[in-house]
Design an enzyme around this catalytic site. Sequence first.
Site, mmCIF file in Angstrom:
data_model
loop_
_atom_site.group_PDB
_atom_site.id
_atom_site.type_symbol
_atom_site.label_atom_id
_atom_site.label_comp_id
_atom_site.label_asym_id
_atom_site.label_seq_id
_atom_site.Cartn_x
_atom_site.Cartn_y
_atom_site.Cartn_z
ATOM 1 N N SER A 138 -5.020 18.629 -4.339
ATOM 2 C CA SER A 138 -4.865 17.220 -3.982
ATOM 3 C C SER A 138 -5.006 16.361 -5.245
ATOM 4 O O SER A 138 -4.294 16.604 -6.215
ATOM 5 C CB SER A 138 -5.882 16.837 -2.900
ATOM 6 O OG SER A 138 -5.532 15.625 -2.283
ATOM 7 N N ARG A 207 -10.947 5.885 6.126
ATOM 8 C CA ARG A 207 -11.159 7.328 6.253
ATOM 9 C C ARG A 207 -10.495 7.886 7.514
ATOM 10 O O ARG A 207 -9.957 9.001 7.498
ATOM 11 C CB ARG A 207 -12.655 7.628 6.282
ATOM 12 C CG ARG A 207 -12.990 9.111 6.344
ATOM 13 C CD ARG A 207 -12.485 9.845 5.120
ATOM 14 N NE ARG A 207 -13.076 11.174 5.005
ATOM 15 C CZ ARG A 207 -12.949 11.963 3.955
ATOM 16 N NH1 ARG A 207 -12.245 11.530 2.921
ATOM 17 N NH2 ARG A 207 -13.512 13.150 3.914
ATOM 18 N N ASP A 305 0.907 21.053 5.626
ATOM 19 C CA ASP A 305 0.417 19.851 4.954
ATOM 20 C C ASP A 305 1.303 18.649 5.305
ATOM 21 O O ASP A 305 2.513 18.662 5.059
ATOM 22 C CB ASP A 305 0.405 20.073 3.445
ATOM 23 C CG ASP A 305 -0.416 19.043 2.680
ATOM 24 O OD1 ASP A 305 -0.616 17.935 3.205
ATOM 25 O OD2 ASP A 305 -0.846 19.363 1.567
ATOM 26 N N HIS A 335 -3.497 19.764 5.166
ATOM 27 C CA HIS A 335 -3.799 19.526 3.749
ATOM 28 C C HIS A 335 -5.146 20.108 3.331
ATOM 29 O O HIS A 335 -5.270 20.713 2.267
ATOM 30 C CB HIS A 335 -3.767 18.014 3.495
ATOM 31 C CG HIS A 335 -4.024 17.633 2.067
ATOM 32 N ND1 HIS A 335 -3.148 17.934 1.050
ATOM 33 C CD2 HIS A 335 -5.070 16.972 1.488
ATOM 34 C CE1 HIS A 335 -3.627 17.464 -0.101
ATOM 35 N NE2 HIS A 335 -4.788 16.896 0.141
ATOM 36 N N ASP A 336 -6.158 19.939 4.149
ATOM 37 C CA ASP A 336 -7.511 20.395 3.799
ATOM 38 C C ASP A 336 -7.650 21.903 3.735
ATOM 39 O O ASP A 336 -8.731 22.411 3.409
ATOM 40 C CB ASP A 336 -8.528 19.845 4.796
ATOM 41 C CG ASP A 336 -9.027 18.460 4.420
ATOM 42 O OD1 ASP A 336 -8.643 17.954 3.355
ATOM 43 O OD2 ASP A 336 -9.813 17.882 5.203
#
Length: 372
Positions: A138, A207, A305, A335-336
Amino acid sequence: MASIITTGELTHVAIGDFHTEAGATLPNVTIAYQAWGNYTGDNLILVEHALTGDSNVAEWWADMLGPGKALDTNTYCIVCTNALGGCKGSTGPSSPDPTGTPWGSRFPALSVRDLVDVEKQFLSTLGITKVHAVLGGSMGGARALEWSLMHPTMLRGALVMAVSARASAWQIGIQTAQIDAIEQDPNWHGGDYYATEAPLRGLAAARRIAHLTYRGELEIDERFGTDPQQGENPLGTHRSSTQRFAVQSYLEHQGLKLTKRFDAGSYVTLTEALNRHDIGRGRGGLNKALGASTVPTMIAGVDTDILYPYHQQEHLSRNLGNLIAMAKISSPVGHDAFLTESRQVDRIIRRFLLLVNQEIEDDRLFLHHKEN
């Protein structure tokens, strides 16, 4: 030899003034770092953290770091700095200026290139001129990529995960929406809130937006579907913020967690740095910049992702001048996954370091043969 504290404790290094790519100057910059292993002069691996990460690799990548693990502390010295602009020890918006007042709105905008250059300045301050490898995902991947282009003679290899060659319009759009959520908080005060109440609601909202791009659509739907939060009814006669779907409660929890450990000013600063990410800027465009790359580089991406789709890593791999391997992390997480899929990431890092070491040995044998 450089003096690196390798006990894992947070250490602060004063590196002097820093000049940003856009022309601003930050005086008396401090960079915080943590390191593990035994530094021998040619075995340093630089790990780059993600947007809201920090230098504590032993916490957020625990399965990767330690004796015999992918980031083997018996073989390598693992170093991770807290990014400039962050809030975990390095100079950032919450840090005091020379008068003792938090920088706040006067903290300059940064680019990914700034995050790399300040890290090089940090290494130079410690007397370090060679890096065995740099790796990250990232925002950390963007830093690793820029490292390979900005300071190729210092590196033996780069592992770039879950990032693109530049910020796409979609990424800038979703990231500016997060910045706007913070700036619309009445407590933001243009960034000068450090003597008053922090814009926590805005940071939590940012967030929540971001977390939906960090996780996969399939994972979120499988976990929550249309279930109500336990004891609540979101299907009543009138909408109520106290009657939520389960996914709402989950995202609110994620937002609250971040407000307890991260600064809104740092979030805005580092998100803006990602908006400015573009390796083609000033280098004749993306493909020309990638084609000129000489550092042995491995690319890895995640098949689900949403934030940095896998086709962006495919673009990197097709155009890099010195690609040594390509890897795909298969996961519903999204993504994580570069943080959560430990087994797959372990194999990727091990393969990357093996390939880099093979390249070094091949070069050594070539030079030996040439000399004889």
